[in-house]
Every structure is written in structure tokens, then in C-alpha cells.
Design a protein around this motif. Structure first.
Motif, PDB file in Angstrom:
ATOM      1  N   ARG A  45       0.817  -1.207   0.000  1.00  0.00           N
ATOM      2  CA  ARG A  45       0.000   0.000   0.000  1.00  0.00           C
ATOM      3  C   ARG A  45       0.859   1.268   0.000  1.00  0.00           C
ATOM      4  NH1 ARG A  45      -3.295  -0.966   5.266  1.00  0.00           N
ATOM      5  NH2 ARG A  45      -1.205  -1.670   5.841  1.00  0.00           N
ATOM      6  N   SER A  47       0.402   5.682   1.040  1.00  0.00           N
ATOM      7  CA  SER A  47      -0.406   6.598   1.844  1.00  0.00           C
ATOM      8  C   SER A  47      -0.156   8.037   1.422  1.00  0.00           C
ATOM      9  CB  SER A  47      -0.067   6.445   3.330  1.00  0.00           C
ATOM     10  OG  SER A  47      -0.325   5.127   3.779  1.00  0.00           O
ATOM     11  N   ASN A 110       4.164   2.694   1.828  1.00  0.00           N
ATOM     12  CA  ASN A 110       4.256   2.399   3.258  1.00  0.00           C
ATOM     13  C   ASN A 110       5.596   1.769   3.625  1.00  0.00           C
ATOM     14  OD1 ASN A 110       1.667   3.350   3.310  1.00  0.00           O
ATOM     15  ND2 ASN A 110       0.714   1.444   3.954  1.00  0.00           N
ATOM     16  N   SER A 222      -2.301   4.585  -7.133  1.00  0.00           N
ATOM     17  CA  SER A 222      -2.887   3.813  -6.042  1.00  0.00           C
ATOM     18  C   SER A 222      -4.376   4.128  -5.995  1.00  0.00           C
ATOM     19  CB  SER A 222      -2.226   4.198  -4.711  1.00  0.00           C
ATOM     20  OG  SER A 222      -2.851   3.537  -3.629  1.00  0.00           O
ATOM     21  N   PRO A 294     -11.895   6.831   4.790  1.00  0.00           N
ATOM     22  CA  PRO A 294     -10.772   7.347   3.997  1.00  0.00           C
ATOM     23  C   PRO A 294     -11.162   8.425   2.997  1.00  0.00           C
ATOM     24  CG  PRO A 294     -11.469   5.225   3.144  1.00  0.00           C
ATOM     25  CD  PRO A 294     -12.250   5.447   4.409  1.00  0.00           C
ATOM     26  N   GLY A 297      -8.681  11.172   3.109  1.00  0.00           N
ATOM     27  CA  GLY A 297      -7.269  10.818   3.109  1.00  0.00           C
ATOM     28  C   GLY A 297      -6.529  11.290   4.344  1.00  0.00           C
ATOM     29  N   LEU A 300      -4.122   8.487   8.355  1.00  0.00           N
ATOM     30  CA  LEU A 300      -2.729   8.407   8.781  1.00  0.00           C
ATOM     31  C   LEU A 300      -2.248   9.750   9.307  1.00  0.00           C
ATOM     32  CD1 LEU A 300       0.126   7.224   8.998  1.00  0.00           C
ATOM     33  CD2 LEU A 300       0.404   7.658   6.557  1.00  0.00           C
ATOM     34  N   ASN A 301      -2.687  10.835   8.676  1.00  0.00           N
ATOM     35  CA  ASN A 301      -2.223  12.151   9.076  1.00  0.00           C
ATOM     36  C   ASN A 301      -2.751  12.563  10.449  1.00  0.00           C
ATOM     37  OD1 ASN A 301      -0.656  13.056   6.621  1.00  0.00           O
ATOM     38  ND2 ASN A 301      -2.590  12.468   5.678  1.00  0.00           N
TER      39      ASN A 301
END
Length: 404
Positions: A45, A47, A110, A222, A294, A297, A300-301
Motif C-alpha cells: 500500500r 499513503s 508504506n 494507487s 478514507p 485521506g 494516517l495524518n
């Protein structure tokens, strides 16, 4: 006795370790990772990393290595259509810079992120233990005792739970969550296409959910493809020909023919918000504290924002000679992060409900709204700054590109 024990060796857990150790080298810090040592190398993946997070990674000394394998997002377009529509009108476009020469986001594999952070851990003398998980947690007045699946017990002043949205440590500490499922799954895969993407990301709002095309290095992208869970499972289980045909219908033909070059997996989507981010001798970070849709997006942030706030809280307390695991210290971190997380969780929830349907009056209203934003440069600039994480008030130092 350790000063800090981090459970979870993904990018959030490793970043907490590096950020804290870099600013306070005398603290003893270790990371526990349940997976075998080389499993992280199989992650296919990628990100989206916002500008504020790249500033933090630069301060941590890892961004130069990561950037060599990353793809800047130079532009983003938003459409709202059905798969059967012959034309997909673009309702909103964003130029991708928050400052000259600084894109608002990058796409990063990743594996590249984890490799760089593990290298930083090695340079700083942070031990990473593999193959053991936490099976017991007891918080005492002066330290916490963590029991591992191999029978070992470790005493530490502070435990940081970075063990995912189904965090066992969160449950052991008795922290409750707010949770609901969306009945959707996100299909993640990587494709090659005939023509270059020129760093452009696309978000297609389709009736079943958002379909995001995110540029990677080379002629690759992606995909985060949202479908109703039953449909997602059927697509993932289908043969390559059927999967690529369905993919092409949603992707379109502007970049030519597509070829799937990565594995495909479907992840169930839901909203999970912890009612508390801390307990005595315990702090939650990353998905252990929050799991969101998601569509923006930002998952993760949000975790990287936790990293910056927690590291600064711990380091400043240590410099004042305070107990870094005391509840009153950890509550400062919670106050810093909980509102922002709740706001983002609500925002993604509303956006997903607003755009994951085919109700005509709602379609008309949301398209008018997107069109209004497109015609108001100041509002567009505000949204870009929000997406990049550079306009928020009271940012931790690391997210501003400053050392703790």
C-alpha cells in the motif's frame, strides 16, 4: 524500568519513538511489534502524507530518504457522477501547493516510510522487539506493568498504544469507544496506465462511495475504491479480467488502458472514536484512538498529529522534571488532540453520507456547493490549507517544521 514502551511498530508507533528519543536522548524507549520481523516489507500500500507531516518527518531526519520514493500531488480534481454517465464534469479543482515548491501532499509507499523510521530507531538506539503482543496491562502509582504473550513482564513509566483500531490495550484499560459500520469496504490496489498522470489526484464521487485515484511514481496510481461490502467482496474474489473491466468503468479512459500490478484487498469501513485518549500510565495514538472513513485521506495524518502532540507533551514534562506517565500530564495531550479528531471524524462521516448516494435533490445541492467553492479562491485556499494541515491553530512544533 523503561521510561516509555510503545506497543505497535507501524509508522505511528515508530514516529512516537523517534520524535521523543531525538528530543530527549536520555529516555529509555522500546517498541513492541506483534508481527514477525520482516512482515512490514510485504506491504504494497501507499499513503497520502500532508505537508505538515512531511515537515515533521524532515525534522526527524527521515524525509529525504522517503521523498526519493514519493510522488508529489501537484493537482486534485473532484467529480460527481454515475459510472454510466458518458461525461464526468469536474466540479472542483485544487492546485497542489501550500507554498512555492511545497505540494500540499505526497504519495508515499508504506514500506519506504517504515524502512526510514526503523533506520532512525536503529541510529537512536531504540530497541524493536518482534513476535510478542500485549496480554496484560496494570497501571500502578509509579509505573505500569505490561505482560507479553511470551510471558515476559516489562515495567515502564508510560505505555503508548499504537496497536490499531481494535486495540487490545485500549480494552485492557477500560476505555470505551463510539463505533458504527458504514456497510462499505475500501478496495485497495495499484494499477499501471498508458499515459502519465502528471501528479494529478482524482476523487470521483460515485453512488456506492468515493473512488480515489492517487498518483505514484512512474505511470502508476494507487486506488482506494469504496463499494458496498457485499459488492467489494465479490469484486476482490473475481477473476482478473472481470476486476479490470469493472475498474476501467470507474477509472475512465483518460490515462489509457489499465493493468492491475498489485494485490487487491478489501477493508471494512467504519467510524471508531475513543471516548478517552488517555488512562493512568497509558496514551492512545493513531488508529487505537480513532478510525475514520478514507474519504478525506486524513486517517494516517491524524496519527502523525497525535505523534507530534504526544512527543511534545512528554518531552516538555520531562524537561520540567515531571512524571511523564502521570494522568494530569497525559490529559494535556488529550485536550490537544481530542477536539480535532472528533471534528475530522464528524466531517468524514457527513461527507460520506452526503456523497455515497444517488438521491437527485442531494446530488444537485452538493454539486452546487462544489461549484461555489470552485468560484471562491479564498475559500479554496482555506480548504487546501486545512487539507495540508498548515492552517490549524496551536500546531505542535514538529508539524511547523521546528524541533521540540
Amino acid at each position: 524500568m523503561l521510561d516509555m514502551l510503545i506497543v505497535g511498530g507501524g509508522y505511528v508507533g515508530l514516529s512516537v519513538a523517534v520524535a521523543t528519543k531525538q528530543a530527549a536522548p536520555h529516555l529509555s524507549i522500546e517498541v513492541i511489534e506483534a508481527a514477525p520481523e520482516h512482515v512490514w516489507q510485504k506491504d504494497e500500500r501507499a499513503s497520502a502524507i500532508i505537508a505538515a507531516a512531511t515537515r515533521m518527518l524532515d525534522v526527524l531526519g527521515v524525509w529525504e530518504e522517503i521523498a526519493a520514493q514519493s510522488q508529489p500531488i501537484n493537482r486534485m480534481i473532484v467529480t460527481d457522477s454515475r459510472t454510466s454517465d458518458p461525461v464526468r464534469p469536474v466540479y472542483l479543482t485544487f492546485d497542489g501547493e501550500v507554498a512555492e515548491g511545497q505540494p500540499f501532499a505526497h504519495m508515499v509507499p508504506n514500506v519506504a516510510m517504515v524502512r526510514a523510521l526503523r533506520g532512525a530507531c536503529e541510529r537512536l538506539g531504540i530497541r524493536i522487539r518482534h513476535g510478542a503482543s500485549a496480554t496484560g496491562f496494570v497501571a500502578g502509582p509509579n509505573c505500569a506493568s505490561l505482560t507479553l504473550s511470551n510471558g515476559e513482564k516489562i515495567d515502564t513509566r508510560l505505555v503508548v498504544a499504537c496497536d490499531g483500531v481494535r486495540s487490545k490495550l485500549r480494552d485492557m484499560a477500560g476505555i470505551k469507544t463510539v463505533h458504527w459500520d458504514y456497510g462499505q469496504s475500501g478496495i485497495v490496489t495499484t494499477v499501471e496506465h498508458e499515459r502519465p498522470h502528471e501528479g494529478c489526484a482524482e476523487e470521483h464521487f460515485l453512488p456506492s462511495g468515493p473512488f480515489a485515484i492517487l498518483p505514484l511514481t512512474g505511470n502508476r496510481s494507487s486506488l482506494v475504491w469504496t463499494e458496498r461490502t457485499a459488492d467489494a467482496d465479490r469484486l476482490v474474489a473475481s477473476d482478473d479480467l472481470f476486476f479490470e473491466e469493472e475498474l476501467q468503468r470507474r477509472f475512465g479512459y483518460k490515462l489509457g488502458a489499465l493493468t492491475v500490478v498489485g494485490g487487491r484487498k478489501a477493508f471494512p469501513l467504519g467510524l471508531t472514536l475513543s471516548r478517552a485518549f488517555v488512562a493512568p500510565r497509558l496514551a492512545l495514538a493513531g488508529d487505537a484512538a480513532h478510525g475514520i472513513h478514507p474519504i478525506s485521506g486524513q486517517g494516517l495524518n491524524l496519527g502523525f498529529k497525535d505523534v507530534a502532540a504526544l512527543a511534545e507533551t512528554v518531552v516538555e514534562a520531562d524537561r520540567l522534571g515531571l512524571d511523564i506517565g502521570a494522568l494530569n500530564i497525559l490529559e494535556r495531550y488529550q485536550e490537544w488532540r481530542r477536539f480535532d479528531t472528533f471534528r475530522m471524524g464528524v466531517t468524514t462521516d457527513v461527507l460520506n453520507r452526503l456523497f455515497s448516494n444517488d438521491i437527485t435533490p442531494i446530488r444537485i445541492a452538493r454539486d452546487l456547493g462544489l461549484g461555489m467553492v470552485e468560484r471562491l479562491p479564498r475559500l479554496k485556499s482555506f480548504f487546501i490549507g486545512e487539507a495540508a494541515g498548515t492552517k490549524a491553530k496551536n500546531l505542535p512544533r514538529l508539524l511547523e517544521g521546528r524541533t521540540i
